[in-house]
Design an enzyme around this catalytic site. Sequence first.
Site, PDB file in Angstrom:
ATOM      1  CG  LEU A 239     -34.674 -61.051  47.986  1.00  0.00           C
ATOM      2  CD1 LEU A 239     -33.255 -61.297  48.425  1.00  0.00           C
ATOM      3  CD2 LEU A 239     -35.308 -59.928  48.788  1.00  0.00           C
ATOM      4  CG  ASP A 240     -36.543 -64.511  48.863  1.00  0.00           C
ATOM      5  OD1 ASP A 240     -35.425 -64.923  49.208  1.00  0.00           O
ATOM      6  OD2 ASP A 240     -37.271 -63.830  49.600  1.00  0.00           O
ATOM      7  CD  GLU A 241     -39.304 -65.117  42.166  1.00  0.00           C
ATOM      8  OE1 GLU A 241     -39.311 -66.071  41.365  1.00  0.00           O
ATOM      9  OE2 GLU A 241     -40.270 -64.842  42.908  1.00  0.00           O
TER      10      GLU A 241
END
Lengths: 287, 287, 287, 287
Positions: free
Chosen positions: A230-232
């Site tokens: 997530l969000d990476e």
Amino acid sequence: MTSTKHSFILTVVCPDTVGIVAAVAGYLTAEGHFIEESTHFGDPDTGTFFMRTRFVPGDENFARSAFAAGFGEIGSRFGMDWHLYDTRILPRVLVMVSKHDHCLNDLLYRYRTGALRMAIPAIVSNHMDLAGLASWHKVPYFHIPVTPESKAAAEARLLEIAEDTRADLIVLARYMQILSPALCQKYPGRVINIHHSFLPGFKGARPYHEAHRRGVKLIGATAHYVTADLDEGPIIEQTVERADHTMSPEDLAAIGRDVESITLARAVKLHLDHRVFANGQKTVVLR
Amino acid sequence: MTSTKHSFILTVVCPDTVGIVAAVAGYLTAEGHFIEESTHFGDPDTGTFFMRTRFVPGDENFARSAFAAGFGEIGSRFGMDWHLYDTRILPRVLVMVSKHDHCLNDLLYRYRTGALRMAIPAIVSNHMDLAGLASWHKVPYFHIPVTPESKAAAEARLLEIAEDTRADLIVLARYMQILSPALCQKYPGRVINIHHSFLPGFKGARPYHEAHRRGVKLIGATAHYVTADLDEGPIIEQTVERADHTMSPEDLAAIGRDVESITLARAVKLHLDHRVFANGQKTVVLR
Amino acid sequence: MTSTKHSFILTVVCPDTVGIVAAVAGYLTAEGHFIEESTHFGDPDTGTFFMRTRFVPGDENFARSAFAAGFGEIGSRFGMDWHLYDTRILPRVLVMVSKHDHCLNDLLYRYRTGALRMAIPAIVSNHMDLAGLASWHKVPYFHIPVTPESKAAAEARLLEIAEDTRADLIVLARYMQILSPALCQKYPGRVINIHHSFLPGFKGARPYHEAHRRGVKLIGATAHYVTADLDEGPIIEQTVERADHTMSPEDLAAIGRDVESITLARAVKLHLDHRVFANGQKTVVLR
Amino acid sequence: MTSTKHSFILTVVCPDTVGIVAAVAGYLTAEGHFIEESTHFGDPDTGTFFMRTRFVPGDENFARSAFAAGFGEIGSRFGMDWHLYDTRILPRVLVMVSKHDHCLNDLLYRYRTGALRMAIPAIVSNHMDLAGLASWHKVPYFHIPVTPESKAAAEARLLEIAEDTRADLIVLARYMQILSPALCQKYPGRVINIHHSFLPGFKGARPYHEAHRRGVKLIGATAHYVTADLDEGPIIEQTVERADHTMSPEDLAAIGRDVESITLARAVKLHLDHRVFANGQKTVVLR
């Protein structure tokens, strides 16, 4: 000599070595094609080579199958992952939203006016709020509610829609549900999310509140490919706008809506132009 | 595979046609050179093709004369104006100033730290004010006063210095005298000026006063090649910064100093990297 | 009516309530002073009121002691923390550096030309590298090496210098040592640091390498007050610049140098103009 | 203490002198009102003073007539042109368009979502193209064709609509007809136009073609008040975006559409917040 009609775009990813540019350009020229644009990048860290070439075929009846027959040998020799796109064929983009409408409104405007050259076969949402906006643009709207219990079924339904509509790209235009790792892996480098902060700062669900608490002087938005982490995911585009101490979290969010819309629109356009390549946790964007 | 050592840069300008990229890339590859970067642009308006290629020679003893012998045939075939630059050899930049020192200070800092890879064989000024700054950086300072009577003699002296120092580039870092058309033509595309406004707005000598009078909300700076037609030379780079109603002409000038310095530094760097091509009244900047 | 001569700046911090602006403006007017600028902000979250007023005294022989006598009653009534600054008196700024010289070079240029109106009584460094630059600007240079063993003694020496030079502000212009909590608390809101990333992203020592690894499309710099909590001090100013996939960590650092310099210079200017107020973990910047 | 409910905005323009801030703040405080925001500016060039104050009345039944009775004396004493606005009452904005829909689409989105707090009683156009967009937003659409012969009659009709709808502001959202001097004078400082260039560069009808011809590296948009002197009206806001040599006039126009939309939206918001004051050929924008 140059023309925007009937252009094709060739993308190439392969191990970096001597002679790739010469081989590609040589083949295209030998076949009588005219190269309009060509950019490439060899990443010294990973030893990977990325190339994007736009050309006008020498023959009006140019067929992708004939190209594959001829170019295949070069592709094999260099170990290329290559793709050929006909710019006349509109990519099919599935848009997913929740309740916020600013990104959807912006995308639909660019879709309607042709600024983003794409087809939108469906809009999917876990809420009914934006059905009217979709309807006015004559785009089918699928309402798939998500609850903790129904999450798996909802994802299965979403996957079906993606397959039925033969989506080339899924755009999460402020879709406030986390996709399962399985779904992410099914569409690698083909799901774009807009995160409402300047990553890697302020990951998580309430970035404008975090930005307000921390007192930052710029707020931003990040468009990235979705991965299981997530969000990476690999970042495609980022934009910022000035903020100051007078602004409440709501004020920051209001400015943020403009930043999110333009950042997502730019990322989608870069992707649709076949300019973006995933490169591990990063992207290569050939302009 | 990639290396920054011993790179060479090849620039090409010729009429646009099929096969140029293939010919150049093919030749380099056949000779065993490794292409690090390559960008090109065909201008549909003028039918002119521009190309910049950076490569690492296959042979450590690579010589420019040998290259000319081999590449000459291709150059002739396509009617190329081509140049080959050894990136180990520092370009020689003659800097001209009057009394304002912000651009000179910035250039000298970048020169001293290697951010701008160049030699500065001389600084020329019509005033003595900046001699100390030059001296601290150990750069010879030539004082050539200019009066209406001495203008012709001063230009002759300037030309002599440019020739004696074998200047590859002349940078007018807020030099407040107009060069004669004869001198401009002697160094076509090789004299860069920084104009303290966002051209084409506010031509002339007092742009910050004009900007103040007009009440603009952004002020800018423009780096351009000098031509006989004052302030109409091909633009290389432009930058702006916000302004508001509280600012006096002096305040605008103070902000402008930062904008001018960074704009000029960027333009000089682009030129020294052989990325800028004059194209009629415009430039092509291959990044 | 307006004049820049002999201006004074009054700053006020107190609990927010009705009547503060009226009381301050009323007092100044009754005394015959002319208000040139006045801005204020009441923070709804903390209930704190911040105000900055610049005025020209009605009397040429205006004295700060007389002002204190008259204004003191208002200050007491509202529980104000107030300060009066004579703009003719240059603030004394102690600059600390290590080996990187871009921020120091920029600060010294603005110091020399008066763009930053300040005195620099001393430059302190844990290395000798930048002594020549200081010397050319005629600023005393104190070399205080820091080793794990000597750290306490070095801090004691630094504190002595700060006191001896009566420093109003300490600027860490890429000083690569962490100050002790004791020292931070001795100069609350009076130590400015430039962090070479867009906080809160990339805290720590190697932000450009982190930015490269993560593949961000913008890099930034953050000027902030130093507190005991590393990289968490109140942010004064932030700036970003575009980055792309072709850039190595060294390329990012090179762009970063310009961003750091301008961000630090802006923060120092805002502070010297008495526009910045610490407000918990945030700042109020009254423009 | 602070509240966004029931705020009023007081604007003041008068000759600059000692005591204005004190008089205004003193009166508001004496009446028990709480000042939320207050900014002012004295123009040294024209000797004119501008002030904007937002306050929450002490009394829920606060009436504008009572305010006028009390404040009138101060207004007379200083020769003020003052206005009091109740922020609960939506300003009425007449929008005029031709065929381009990007600015209208953006304004209507901000209108629909409340990002721009305004009523739109009518959209007027010399073409039928955008009637559907207006209809979806439930805004009456008036089609007033303009030909050389009908121009006077069309203007009369437009004036009637402006009066019938009691328009507080007229926004030319890419309206491609020039208003008559008579009409401009009827609504001084109350007609905002978006010009598709960075004024004062590229006045006239085809700025993107001019920008392309000149080879500028930034393109911009300018929102300004309309005066009888075409493209010379006071500038409210300006924005730019990067451009390069690969862009055709059409590409520049496409980027320009985003720049125009955001610039116009910002200018309209500033105006509706009563932050913009005409000051001769310039504006004062109190943020």
